[in-house]
Scaffold this motif. Structure first.
Motif: not given
Length: 254
Positions: A36-41, A63-65, A112-116
């Motif tokens: 997953v790619k993690i986005t911090k706001r 962003s992180g992983s 996630d890998s499905n772009n959800h």
């Protein structure tokens, strides 16, 4: 002349045999679907002074992983636990800036890998200032994932390592950069040295051994030479996961 030709042929054959062995070497089966790619706001909504070089009312994105470790039926509902670096789960506001900020909030989402995209909550974060490993465990309700394999063996110097990450935010679902490097030794009780390339965005990315088993998490790299990185060691990582799962089960509301 004939002897020279025979020797040359033998040399070429030995090269082909050796190269054939190298070509057959493949990357182990890795849990690509768990990446997953993690986005911090981070939203700073109010400063104590209208004009301050230490505070600006704005929204900052980082962003992180991370890696989903599997699906759980927890008091929060069905969802996945996600392993990442501890500093991904903190606002990272300096003490000087904090003195000038009146209101702010931070949120984390995963892709996630499905772009959800899913919202997450923080289950547990280590305190790096106290010498703890730079680790964080998240929980994302509704995101389902398979269980990953954990290594029961310590790495040896020179062992090949594999890494799934989104360096500088690069992630095109379902494809993420697949990186590799060598285990270069233990640095202290929480940290191992590797030659897996890493840069901003790689923080929190999982590291695997030659059997595709989880062995640690990348959390830092050398600024002027990003082919050297630091990861949490195997035992520290597994102990943190166990402690965090116990915390999740015993605190339904978190």
């Amino acid at each position: 002349m004939k002897n020279i030709s025979l020797s040359l042929c033998s040399f070429i054959v030995s090269l082909l045999v050796g190269c054939g062995g190298c070509i057959q070497k493949t990357t182990p089966a890795l849990p690509y679907g768990n990446f997953v790619k993690i986005t911090k706001r981070l939203e700073i909504s109010k400063c104590k002074e209208k004009e301050s070089k230490f505070c600006m009312e704005a929204t900052f994105m980082h962003s992180g992983s991370g890696l989903a470790l599997g699906t759980l039926h927890s008091p929060l509902g069905e969802g996945s636990i996600i392993l990442t670096a501890g500093h991904i789960c903190t606002a990272n506001i300096t003490d000087k800036a904090r003195d000038h900020i009146e209101e702010y909030k931070m949120s984390l989402t995963i892709t996630d890998s499905n772009n959800h995209v899913y919202r997450t909550i923080i289950v547990n974060t280590n305190n790096v200032d106290k010498g703890e490993a730079d680790l964080c465990l998240l929980y994302s309700k509704g995101f389902l994932s398979d269980f990953v394999k954990y290594s029961m063996q310590n790495n040896n110097r020179g062992d090949r390592l594999y890494n799934l990450a989104s360096p500088v935010g690069v992630f095109h679902p379902p494809n993420m950069p697949i990186l590799d490097g060598l285990f270069s030794g233990r640095m202290n009780n929480t940290t191992d040295l590797t030659t897996v390339p890493a840069i901003g965005g790689s923080s929190g990315s999982a590291v695997f051994n030659d059997n595709g088993e989880l062995v640690g998490v990348i959390y830092a790299s050398v600024v002027n030479f990003p082919h050297v990185s630091l990861m949490t060691n195997r035992i520290t990582t597994q102990d943190f996961i166990i402690k965090s799962l116990e915390l999740l089960q015993s605190n339904p509301g978190l």
